[in-house]
Design a protein around this motif. Sequence first.
Motif, short mmCIF file in Angstrom:
data_model
loop_
_atom_site.label_atom_id
_atom_site.label_comp_id
_atom_site.label_asym_id
_atom_site.label_seq_id
_atom_site.Cartn_x
_atom_site.Cartn_y
_atom_site.Cartn_z
N THR A 85 -78.55 -5.62 11.34
CA THR A 85 -79.94 -6.31 10.73
C THR A 85 -79.93 -5.55 9.31
O THR A 85 -80.43 -6.22 8.46
CB THR A 85 -80.76 -5.22 11.94
N ALA A 86 -79.77 -4.36 9.34
CA ALA A 86 -80.25 -3.61 7.42
C ALA A 86 -79.08 -4.17 6.91
O ALA A 86 -79.47 -4.81 5.99
CB ALA A 86 -79.86 -2.39 7.76
N LEU A 87 -77.85 -4.39 7.09
CA LEU A 87 -76.59 -5.48 5.69
C LEU A 87 -78.16 -6.97 6.04
O LEU A 87 -77.28 -7.24 5.08
CB LEU A 87 -75.71 -6.10 6.35
N GLU A 88 -77.98 -7.49 7.25
CA GLU A 88 -78.41 -9.16 6.59
C GLU A 88 -79.42 -8.83 6.12
O GLU A 88 -79.60 -9.77 4.55
CB GLU A 88 -78.29 -9.63 8.22
N GLU A 89 -80.14 -8.14 5.65
CA GLU A 89 -81.96 -7.86 4.89
C GLU A 89 -81.23 -7.86 3.62
O GLU A 89 -82.19 -8.42 2.80
CB GLU A 89 -82.74 -6.45 5.41
N ILE A 90 -80.44 -6.37 3.50
CA ILE A 90 -80.06 -6.59 1.84
C ILE A 90 -79.33 -7.72 1.20
O ILE A 90 -79.36 -8.08 0.55
CB ILE A 90 -78.97 -5.41 1.50
N ALA A 91 -78.15 -8.26 2.24
CA ALA A 91 -77.59 -9.51 1.60
C ALA A 91 -79.10 -11.11 1.26
O ALA A 91 -78.63 -11.42 0.05
CB ALA A 91 -77.14 -10.22 2.96
N THR A 92 -80.04 -10.77 2.45
CA THR A 92 -80.64 -12.05 2.12
C THR A 92 -81.81 -11.02 0.51
O THR A 92 -82.32 -12.60 0.35
CB THR A 92 -81.76 -11.67 3.41
N ALA A 93 -81.45 -10.23 0.89
CA ALA A 93 -82.43 -10.04 -0.70
C ALA A 93 -81.83 -9.97 -1.40
O ALA A 93 -82.41 -10.09 -2.96
CB ALA A 93 -82.86 -8.20 -0.34
N GLY A 94 -80.33 -10.52 -1.63
CA GLY A 94 -79.79 -10.47 -2.64
C GLY A 94 -79.31 -9.68 -3.49
O GLY A 94 -78.69 -9.25 -5.08
N TYR A 95 -79.08 -8.67 -2.66
CA TYR A 95 -77.74 -7.26 -2.90
C TYR A 95 -77.10 -6.60 -2.09
O TYR A 95 -76.75 -7.44 -0.97
CB TYR A 95 -78.66 -5.87 -2.55
N ARG A 96 -75.80 -6.15 -2.45
CA ARG A 96 -74.65 -5.28 -1.97
C ARG A 96 -74.68 -4.04 -2.43
O ARG A 96 -74.63 -3.38 -2.70
CB ARG A 96 -73.50 -6.27 -2.55
N ILE A 97 -73.83 -3.67 -1.17
CA ILE A 97 -73.99 -1.84 -1.64
C ILE A 97 -72.38 -1.35 -2.29
O ILE A 97 -71.39 -2.19 -2.52
CB ILE A 97 -72.92 -1.33 -0.06
N VAL A 98 -73.00 -0.07 -3.42
CA VAL A 98 -71.90 0.02 -4.03
C VAL A 98 -71.69 1.00 -4.01
O VAL A 98 -69.99 1.06 -3.81
CB VAL A 98 -72.69 0.84 -5.78
N ASN A 99 -72.10 2.05 -3.33
CA ASN A 99 -71.78 3.34 -2.10
C ASN A 99 -72.87 4.14 -1.49
O ASN A 99 -74.06 3.51 -1.65
CB ASN A 99 -71.28 4.55 -3.19
N ILE A 100 -72.51 5.01 -0.57
CA ILE A 100 -73.36 5.76 0.58
C ILE A 100 -72.55 7.24 0.21
O ILE A 100 -71.32 7.70 0.47
CB ILE A 100 -73.16 4.51 1.58
N ASP A 101 -73.84 8.30 0.03
CA ASP A 101 -73.18 9.77 0.25
C ASP A 101 -74.57 10.12 1.47
O ASP A 101 -75.32 9.76 1.92
CB ASP A 101 -73.73 9.49 -0.58
N THR A 102 -73.58 10.80 2.15
CA THR A 102 -74.72 11.34 3.54
C THR A 102 -74.57 12.88 4.05
O THR A 102 -73.22 13.14 3.10
CB THR A 102 -74.07 10.45 4.96
#
Length: 203
Positions: free
Chosen positions: A81-98
Amino acid sequence: MGMRIGFGFDSHAFKAGVPLVIGGLKIEHSEGLAGHSDGDVLLHAITDALLGAVSAGDIGTFFPPSDPRWKGAASDIFLRTALEEIATAGYRIVNIDTVLVMMRPKIVPIAGEMRESVATLLGVKASDVGIKAKTPEGLNQDGVAVAYATVLLESIAEEDGLARMTATAEDDMDAVVESLVGNGRDTSALGRKLTPFNTDDLT
């Protein structure tokens, strides 16, 4: 090109009699994590980081713990669901750190496998996912697992935006969203459709 940063945090207490799932990975351990869903503390933190980056709320906004439908649910549902929200907002992941903070089990021996699992769920390369593990020294948190996540997003390139604008059929739009998030998923419920236009009219 626009950039957005999101930060997420989650924590769950250990509980006997439930499986331990972290980063979508089932881990052999005497205790799992208590929670309304499967208690995947890492995916919850990542989900909140993604949603926060596009100002879409948090997990509780979409999946309130009071809703029995999400009892025991796999946390990759929240992540999609979060991935759908960022795609709809016009963004994509560059990188993630945890960062995972827990006394046990030891994460370092399985960190590589966990990175692969998270990367697959996010539709990115494993090299774009960072997973670090710390022990809660002096914090009196031996019975708790804590996760922190930070994500960097970039706006979709201009040519990708044009491709999305020229998608005139629902199947075409679904294909564009699939290319952005890396996995096929039903987006018909999003209810966001673009008005078709003739590219010959562009000057």
